[in-house]
Design a protein around this motif. Structure first.
Motif, mmCIF file in Angstrom:
data_model
loop_
_atom_site.group_PDB
_atom_site.id
_atom_site.type_symbol
_atom_site.label_atom_id
_atom_site.label_comp_id
_atom_site.label_asym_id
_atom_site.label_seq_id
_atom_site.Cartn_x
_atom_site.Cartn_y
_atom_site.Cartn_z
ATOM 1 N N SER A 1 -13.449 -10.260 44.143
ATOM 2 C CA SER A 1 -13.204 -10.966 45.397
ATOM 3 C C SER A 1 -11.937 -10.444 46.063
ATOM 4 N N VAL B 1 -17.923 -9.455 39.665
ATOM 5 C CA VAL B 1 -17.614 -9.590 41.090
ATOM 6 C C VAL B 1 -16.113 -9.423 41.295
ATOM 7 N N ILE C 1 -15.354 -19.105 43.883
ATOM 8 C CA ILE C 1 -16.500 -18.207 43.764
ATOM 9 C C ILE C 1 -16.970 -18.168 42.312
ATOM 10 N N ASN D 1 -28.116 -8.800 51.600
ATOM 11 C CA ASN D 1 -27.225 -9.106 50.478
ATOM 12 C C ASN D 1 -27.964 -9.249 49.154
ATOM 13 N N CYS E 1 -11.248 -11.814 49.130
ATOM 14 C CA CYS E 1 -11.144 -12.829 50.175
ATOM 15 C C CYS E 1 -9.802 -13.565 50.115
ATOM 16 N N ALA F 1 -17.307 -17.388 52.022
ATOM 17 C CA ALA F 1 -17.339 -16.757 50.703
ATOM 18 C C ALA F 1 -18.028 -17.619 49.645
ATOM 19 N N PHE G 1 -16.801 -8.568 46.975
ATOM 20 C CA PHE G 1 -16.967 -9.638 47.959
ATOM 21 C C PHE G 1 -15.941 -9.454 49.057
ATOM 22 N N THR H 1 -21.740 -18.003 50.297
ATOM 23 C CA THR H 1 -22.426 -16.740 50.026
ATOM 24 C C THR H 1 -22.608 -16.547 48.527
ATOM 25 N N ALA H 2 -21.581 -16.863 47.749
ATOM 26 C CA ALA H 2 -21.689 -16.763 46.296
ATOM 27 C C ALA H 2 -22.789 -17.670 45.772
#
Length: 205
Positions: free
Chosen positions: A88, A86, A113, A51, A90, A70, A63, A73-74
């Motif tokens: 997203s 980005v 995020i 990543n 999700c 999530a 993402f 990870t961000a």
């Protein structure tokens, strides 16, 4: 355009990556496991990397990680992403005997995020299903929202390559909570009618 798909080894990430590769977009599949990312990317004609490496030097980071990972990870990728926009995709869902529901969280994952990053975050593609994207552009519209105009324009461009319908600007990032909840609606419809339903907006020129 060069796009990193974080979570690109999952079913939705793979479907989106395949559609974008077919549309001539340069794709980097990102995963916590670089070897797994490269294996998934090889099948698509894309690049693969861990990543941190995947998100460097791209125009947009998509993402597509699992919802429960999530935000973490961000946070982990904050420095590597820097100021890169980005998108997203999700959505948090609760599965139960009565059907699929959005979580009661008042704040969207996209906003959470955004709070972890120095980059602009937009949200979208929540009504698209991996199965609908698997073989051809999906016969529906794609919805995108966000506060940063340039980031949203990039996301709308990408979304328009995934569907045969339109990429629709749904306003500010606060609309992300509604779009994320729309995932539950689509899942319930598809389960009830054993279908691969999508959404189209009427009345737009």
């Amino acid at each position: 355009m060069k796009v990193a798909v974080v979570g690109g080894t999952g079913s939705f990430g793979q479907a989106v990556a395949k559609r974008l590769v077919d549309a001539g977009i340069e794709i980097v599949i990102g995963s916590r496991d670089a070897a797994r990312a490269r294996k998934a990317a090889d099948a698509l004609g894309a690049e693969g990397a861990n990543n941190d490496d995947a998100v460097r030097g791209v125009d947009l980071v998509l993402f597509a990680v699992k919802a429960d990972a999530a935000v973490d990870t961000a946070r982990d990728l904050r420095q590597s992403i820097g100021s890169t926009p980005v998108l997203s995709v999700c959505a948090e869902l609760v599965f139960g005997p009565g059907g699929v529901k959005p979580t009661p969280e008042a704040t969207s994952i996209a906003k959470r995020i955004q709070d972890e990053l120095d980059a602009p975050v937009v949200a979208g593609l929540h009504s698209l299903a991996a199965s609908n994207l698997a073989e051809a552009p999906s016969e529906e519209d794609a919805f995108v929202c966000g506060d940063d105009a340039a980031a949203k324009e990039l996301a709308l461009d990408l979304a328009g390559r995934l569907v045969s319908g339109r990429a629709v600007d749904c306003g500010p990032l606060t609309s992300a909570r509604a779009l994320e909840g729309m995932t539950a609606v689509i899942v319930n419809v598809n389960k009830r009618y054993k279908a691969h339903a999508g959404l189209r907006v009427t009345g737009l020129e």
